[in-house]
Design a protein around this motif. Structure first.
Motif, PDB file in Angstrom:
ATOM      1  N   PHE A 303       0.834  -1.200   0.000  1.00  0.00           N
ATOM      2  CA  PHE A 303       0.000   0.000   0.000  1.00  0.00           C
ATOM      3  C   PHE A 303       0.874   1.257   0.000  1.00  0.00           C
ATOM      4  CE2 PHE A 303      -2.216   3.503   1.973  1.00  0.00           C
ATOM      5  CZ  PHE A 303      -3.498   3.439   1.461  1.00  0.00           C
ATOM      6  N   ARG A 306       2.692   1.851  -3.234  1.00  0.00           N
ATOM      7  CA  ARG A 306       1.796   2.280  -4.312  1.00  0.00           C
ATOM      8  C   ARG A 306       1.223   3.671  -4.082  1.00  0.00           C
ATOM      9  NH1 ARG A 306      -1.342  -1.544  -3.568  1.00  0.00           N
ATOM     10  NH2 ARG A 306      -2.999  -0.485  -2.414  1.00  0.00           N
ATOM     11  N   GLU A 307       0.768   3.942  -2.871  1.00  0.00           N
ATOM     12  CA  GLU A 307       0.013   5.163  -2.587  1.00  0.00           C
ATOM     13  C   GLU A 307       0.854   6.278  -1.957  1.00  0.00           C
ATOM     14  OE1 GLU A 307      -3.005   5.459  -3.599  1.00  0.00           O
ATOM     15  OE2 GLU A 307      -3.451   3.379  -4.109  1.00  0.00           O
ATOM     16  N   GLU A 378      -5.883   3.899   4.841  1.00  0.00           N
ATOM     17  CA  GLU A 378      -6.623   4.948   4.133  1.00  0.00           C
ATOM     18  C   GLU A 378      -6.636   6.246   4.947  1.00  0.00           C
ATOM     19  OE1 GLU A 378      -7.678   5.092   1.147  1.00  0.00           O
ATOM     20  OE2 GLU A 378      -7.400   2.995   0.540  1.00  0.00           O
ATOM     21  N   LYS A 381      -3.222   7.797   4.538  1.00  0.00           N
ATOM     22  CA  LYS A 381      -3.131   8.449   3.221  1.00  0.00           C
ATOM     23  C   LYS A 381      -3.900   9.778   3.217  1.00  0.00           C
ATOM     24  CE  LYS A 381      -4.558   7.773  -1.582  1.00  0.00           C
ATOM     25  NZ  LYS A 381      -5.264   6.855  -2.516  1.00  0.00           N
ATOM     26  N   THR A 385      -1.995  13.474   2.680  1.00  0.00           N
ATOM     27  CA  THR A 385      -2.180  14.108   1.366  1.00  0.00           C
ATOM     28  C   THR A 385      -3.225  15.222   1.399  1.00  0.00           C
ATOM     29  OG1 THR A 385      -3.824  12.416   0.737  1.00  0.00           O
ATOM     30  CG2 THR A 385      -1.536  12.022   0.115  1.00  0.00           C
TER      31      THR A 385
END
Length: 387
Positions: A303, A306-307, A378, A381, A385
């Motif tokens: 994760f 990728r993110e 999540e 993230k 961000t």
């Protein structure tokens, strides 16, 4: 037997430190080293039988308790500590406090490889000693030991004792026999006694193997003590059970006197039953747990790659505590943890509590059902961000 580690088990409102420290329903706690899985069925059954007896008076530690410990370490780790080496205690931190009381004097220094478990600093300060920090080297997204720096730190005449975190929390390293031998040789040369905190020794990822420090030589065993507990691997922290292994009879006597002064050497009947069942009957469950934790680590690693590729997770060799490099955020660990809590409603440990070498990192507990882990990532993230 199949074990369901995916089952979500509500814990809020159960007086759980992990879940009720910040009781707001929308906060996801991924901080303290406490799993969100039920313990092994054999442990639950042993405790059920003990509860049904209905009398919970003072407990005498039976020989079956010691046999469970020696048998477990012989089978699991190829180490055969003698029964007389073992001193039961209510926890590894009370054990460490008693050991420091027994083996140091106020003003002595205690060597630690940082970043390292934050309660070590508290125990050392409470004993009147000072921490002698020797930073691990973080390079190419992994930690290694700077043995020249370790030798220089150990050579300080004020350094009397080293706390060895094996496996290492929070760096996630499982020290190799070669690394442990070099540590031991440095400590022997400089007359530094070793206290090996091996509480995470059962939580080992595929391809790695835990080596008890005291298993490497008789001399290492005599010049060290080892602290272990089933609390992390079997999620028994609230039952308060641990053990000190001391090969040297004089050292055992001094530690025993300190335990008596601290009044932490008597464990409960539930602690006895839980440890015995875990070590005698819990191996299959533990193997399944470690396999699940490894899949959680891979899920987390993939994760982030990728993110959030600017925030790499360090390789996890042991423990269930992911160490994430967040220096790209350009803020202190404390500020970052506060942001994750405010913007992501995610409760994590800031790396700075593990010493100055932890600045810029966070520690995240992945011992939970994968749905919770996915939710936490999540949230991570979102918070990183959002601004």
């Amino acid at each position: 037997m199949n074990y369901d580690f995916d089952e979500p088990i509500p814990r809020r409102g159960t007086h759980s430190l992990k879940w009720d420290e910040k009781p707001a329903d929308d906060i996801l706690p991924m901080w303290v080293a406490d799993m969100d899985f039920r313990t092994a069925p054999a442990v639950v059954e042993a405790l059920r039988r003990r509860v049904e007896h209905g009398i919970f008076g003072y407990a005498k530690v039976p020989e079956s308790y010691y046999a469970a410990i020696t048998g477990w370490f012989a089978r699991r780790h190829g180490w055969a500590p003698a029964r007389e080496w073992i001193r039961p205690v209510t926890g590894v931190i009370p054990a460490l406090s008693a050991i420091l009381r027994a083996l140091t004097r106020p003003g002595d220094k205690v060597l630690m490889q940082t970043p390292v478990y934050n309660h070590f600093f508290i125990s050392v300060a409470n004993s009147g000693c000072a921490a002698a920090e020797c930073e691990l080297t973080c390079r190419d997204n992994t930690y290694t030991i700077d043995f020249d720096a370790l030798e220089r730190t150990a050579a300080d005449p004020a350094v009397k004792l080293m706390i060895l975190c094996n496996p290492h929390n929070p760096a996630g390293r499982v020290w190799t026999p070669e690394e442990l031998r070099r540590i031991g040789e440095i400590c022997l040369r400089n007359d530094v006694f070793v206290v090996a905190d091996e509480i995470h020794c059962e939580l080992i990822m595929p391809g790695f193997r835990h080596t008890p420090f005291a298993s490497l030589s008789d001399e290492f065993a005599r010049r060290s003590v080892t602290c272990t507990s089933p609390s992390k691997a079997f999620n028994l922290a609230g039952l308060q059970v641990a053990n000190i292994f001391a090969a040297d009879a004089a050292i055992r006597e001094r530690i025993g006197q300190a335990l008596a002064l601290n009044e932490t050497g008597e464990i409960s009947p539930f602690a006895i039953e839980a440890l015995t069942a875990a070590y005698d009957e819990g191996a299959e469950w533990l193997d399944a747990l470690n396999a699940y934790l490894y899949e959680n680590y891979l899920f987390l690693r993939d994760f982030l790659a990728r993110e959030l590729p600017q925030y790499p997770v360090l390789p996890l060799e042991g423990t269930y505590l992911a160490w994430i490099d967040c220096r790209a955020a350009g803020m202190t660990s404390e500020a970052l943890a506060a942001r994750l809590l405010a913007d992501g409603r995610l409760f994590v440990n800031p790396g700075s509590i593990y010493g100055a070498a932890g600045e810029g990192f966070i520690r995240l507990n992945i011992a939970c059902p994968r749905t919770l882990l996915a939710d936490g990532l999540e949230r991570l993230k979102k918070a990183l961000t959002l601004r």
